[in-house]
Every structure is written in structure tokens, then in C-alpha cells.
Enzyme design. Structure first.
Site, PDB file in Angstrom:
ATOM      1  N   HIS A 172     -18.184  22.878  -7.209  1.00  0.00           N
ATOM      2  CA  HIS A 172     -19.295  22.830  -8.171  1.00  0.00           C
ATOM      3  C   HIS A 172     -20.659  22.974  -7.493  1.00  0.00           C
ATOM      4  CE1 HIS A 172     -16.484  21.920 -11.306  1.00  0.00           C
ATOM      5  NE2 HIS A 172     -16.169  20.730 -10.827  1.00  0.00           N
ATOM      6  N   HIS A 210     -11.050  22.235 -13.428  1.00  0.00           N
ATOM      7  CA  HIS A 210     -12.379  22.637 -13.912  1.00  0.00           C
ATOM      8  C   HIS A 210     -12.816  23.938 -13.250  1.00  0.00           C
ATOM      9  CE1 HIS A 210     -12.004  18.193 -13.933  1.00  0.00           C
ATOM     10  NE2 HIS A 210     -12.397  18.363 -15.180  1.00  0.00           N
ATOM     11  N   ASP A 298      -6.236  18.064 -10.064  1.00  0.00           N
ATOM     12  CA  ASP A 298      -6.580  17.277 -11.245  1.00  0.00           C
ATOM     13  C   ASP A 298      -6.101  17.916 -12.555  1.00  0.00           C
ATOM     14  OD1 ASP A 298      -8.399  19.319 -10.947  1.00  0.00           O
ATOM     15  OD2 ASP A 298     -10.191  18.069 -11.136  1.00  0.00           O
ATOM     16  N   TYR A 337      -7.546  12.934  -8.669  1.00  0.00           N
ATOM     17  CA  TYR A 337      -8.113  11.589  -8.630  1.00  0.00           C
ATOM     18  C   TYR A 337      -7.113  10.473  -8.907  1.00  0.00           C
ATOM     19  CZ  TYR A 337     -12.086  14.634  -8.691  1.00  0.00           C
ATOM     20  OH  TYR A 337     -12.959  15.636  -8.370  1.00  0.00           O
TER      21      TYR A 337
HETATM   22 ZN   LIG Z   1     -11.821  19.258 -11.126  1.00  0.00          ZN
END
Ligand SMILES: [Zn+2]
Length: 356
Positions: A172, A210, A298, A337
Site C-alpha cells: 500500500h 486487498h 489475509d 493477521y
Molecule cells: Zn491485505
């Protein structure tokens, strides 16, 4: 068992970043991107018989190839600026929390200057309120990037696959910004290292839950770095919210070198693996000679940070699909996580990749 042991590049320095909490929708929530992730992954990969390689400091070249020097300088100095300010007495905590964001909505074409107060200056680089900088953040982020440089160097030197246990994660982080628990873009750094070592075209496949908006942004205008991602649909309200849509395909020389495959919430192995297979075929057909995998785990069903429902066998199969490209590859750790299963998911991916 894997057909060969994979070099696992890690650093004890990566434990030094302690997010403690994130400021999320106005409340301080406990951070999930913790140092315990490093040890959960190390333990699982040691058990699998992979080769642990301790990282060491690397030159700045790859970092400067993907980030603006102003971002590096801010991250390097922010914790010390905070400690030198009045914050201990004012608020009694030592994390840099941005409070003002000088977006075009504020500056409106005015000749805006960098803020003197660090809590105001942070918004020049931070694009969310959940990615705090504290004592040790820079050292850990820098060590995570160095792990990626070293792992890419091993692949440039002939290893078929190397894994960088980079933490905090990186995908990110944009050319001049940090957010999404990411500070420095480790996958982009790995790709830049491969390129500097003679790779002509690097395919980056991001299987984190993501979209890696940072990696996409860094290479959006480049034809020599392909970026493909499968992720939960930002249109369903998921990070990174404003980008990650299928219509984003790159610009200029990079037109066609970006590919986003968003999936609906609740997608499991079948839909997810079909997208991974599509990305594997895409980088092969485009003539990439090296591969970087942004290995976020994740997307797994038990992860608290995403609604995707991928299994450990799904991660093993993703490894097999990307291993079948037969491209020399660097796998770089991104998200993931759920501490009880995190290490096993990474091990499953590497097992699949190294067995292809
Ligand atoms: Zn992620």
C-alpha cells in the site's frame, strides 16, 4: 514436502515496529500488524525445513528507484521529531498520528508549504490514520525492504524462488505516501532490484486480499513492470476504497500493464484460484522473465481483515499455479493477521510453488 528448500530472508530488526493501535473511524483499535507475525511465520518455515537467511543492511538504490526521497526522510526522522515536540506532555503517547491532510481540497492551488509541526506535516505523506510511526518503525520498515533486496539478489544469482519475510508489509506504500499499515513498498523494491540485475520485464502478481494500490501507483506508467492483483472488490467498501477497479489498466507506456481482478465478498477457492491462474497466464503471455509475488495470506477464511474465504489448500494451489510459470521468483510477505494459521498458510504457498 517441497522439492527444494526455499531461502527465507528475515531480520530481527523487523520486530522493532510496534503499531500498538490504529485510529480507525475515530477510535483507537488494537493494531493487528504485530511483531508476533514474524515469529509465527519463522516458526512454520523452520519446521518445514526451509533455509533461514538473516538479512543485513543494503544500499539505498532500490528504495530510491521506487520512492521519493522526501518520504524516506520523513519516515527516518518522524519518531525523533515527535519525541522532540511537546507531545509527551500534551497527549502522553509516542506514536506520530496525522491530524491534517493538505489535499487539493485544502490547498486549492495556493503555494502550500510543509507544516513545521510534525503532527500536521505527517498528512503530507500519510494517507490514512491507521498507519502510525513510532520508535522503531523506520528501522523495521527499512529492514523489511532490505529483506526484499537480499531475496531478489538471491534470485538474480540463480535461486528459482526466494522468500522475503518483510514486515511491516509494503504494497500500500505509494511513491510518496504511506498507509494501510505499509511504509516502504517491499515488493516494488524487489522488482526494482531484479530489473537492476538484468531482468527485462518483471511480472508482479499480488494475491493479498486487498489491492496493492502502492505497487500499482509506482508502476502505473511503466511497460517493464506488470502489476496484476486479485482482491476483494473496493466497490463493496474495502480498502483501498478509491482504486483497485478493473477499469484501471495503466497509462502511457504502461497502458495494458496493470490488471485488477476484484472479487465479491465471500469468494472462496474456486473464484480466487481462477483469478490467480488468469494472472499467471497473463505474466507468462506478456513475456515477463521474472516474477514477484505479493504474498498476502489475509484472503484466508479465518483472517480478521478480509471477507474472502480461501483455504490453506487454495494457497498451496496458488503457489503451484505461479510456480508453473517457471519464472525465477521472489515471494514477498504482505498481509495475513490470524496468528494461529498465518505461518501454515505461508508454508502452504511456498510448498506449492516449490513443488510445481
Ligand atoms: Zn491485505
Amino acid at each position: 514436502m517441497s522439492q527444494y528448500a526455499v531461502p527465507v530472508v528475515w531480520s530481527p530488526e523487523t520486530r522493532r515496529h510496534d503499531p500498538r493501535h490504529e485510529v480507525w473511524v475515530g477510535v483507537a483499535t488494537e493494531g493487528t500488524e504485530t511483531a508476533a507475525r514474524v515469529d509465527a511465520i519463522l516458526e512454520a518455515l523452520r519446521t518445514e525445513g526451509h533455509d533461514l537467511v538473516e538479512s543485513r543492511p543494503q544500499p539505498d538504490d532500490a528504495l530510491l528507484a521506487v520512492h521519493e526521497p522526501e518520504l524516506l526522510e520523513f519516515l527516518r526522522s518522524a519518531a525523533a521529531r515527535w519525541a522532540a515536540g511537546p507531545y509527551r506532555d500534551l497527549v502522553g503517547q509516542e506514536r506520530v498520528v496525522p491530524y491534517l491532510f493538505p489535499t487539493p481540497a485544502m490547498t486549492a492551488g495556493m503555494p502550500a508549504r510543509p507544516a513545521v509541526a510534525v503532527h500536521a506535516d505527517a498528512g503530507r505523506f500519510a494517507y490514512d490514520t491507521m498507519t502510525l510511526v513510532g520508535p522503531g518503525t523506520w528501522e523495521a520498515a527499512r529492514a523489511a525492504a532490505d529483506c526484499a533486496v537480499l531475496a531478489a539478489g538471491l534470485v538474480a544469482g540463480g535461486a528459482p524462488l526466494a522468500y522475503a519475510l518483510s514486515r511491516p508489509p509494503g504494497h500500500h506504500a505509494t511513491p510518496a505516501g504511506f498507509g494501510g499499515s505499509c511504509y516502504l513498498n517491499n515488493a516494488a523494491v524487489a522488482a526494482a532490484t531484479l530489473r537492476a540485475s538484468g531482468a527485462q520485464r518483471v511480472g508482479i502478481v499480488d494475491i493479498d486480499a486487498h489491492q496493492g494500490n502502492g505497487t500499482a501507483a509506482i508502476f502505473y506508467e511503466r511497460a517493464d513492470m506488470l502489476y496484476g492483483s486479485v482482491h476483494v472488490d473496493p466497490a463493496a467498501g474495502w480498502f483501498p476504497h478509491v482504486v483497485g477497479y478493473a477499469a484501471e489498466t495503466g497509462v502511457g507506456a504502461g497502458e495494458g500493464a496493470t490488471r485488477n481482478l476484484p472479487l465479491p465478498e465471500g469468494s472462496g477457492d474456486e473464484q480466487w484460484l481462477a483469478a490467480v491462474a488468469e494472472l499467471a497466464e497473463w505474466v507468462t503471455a506478456a513475456g515477463c522473465d521474472h516474477l514477484v509475488v505479493s504474498l498476502g495470506v489475509d484472503a484466508a477464511a479465518d483472517d480478521p481483515e478480509s471477507p474472502l474465504q480461501v483455504s490453506a489448500d487454495g494457497y498451496r494451489e496458488a503457489g503451484r499455479l505461479l510456480g508453473e510459470t517457471a519464472l525465477p521468483a521472489v515471494a514477498v510477505q504482505e498481509g495475513g493477521y490470524h496468528l494461529p494459521t498465518l505461518g501454515g498458510l505461508v508454508a502452504a504457498y511456498l510448498d506449492g510453488h516449490a513443488s510445481a
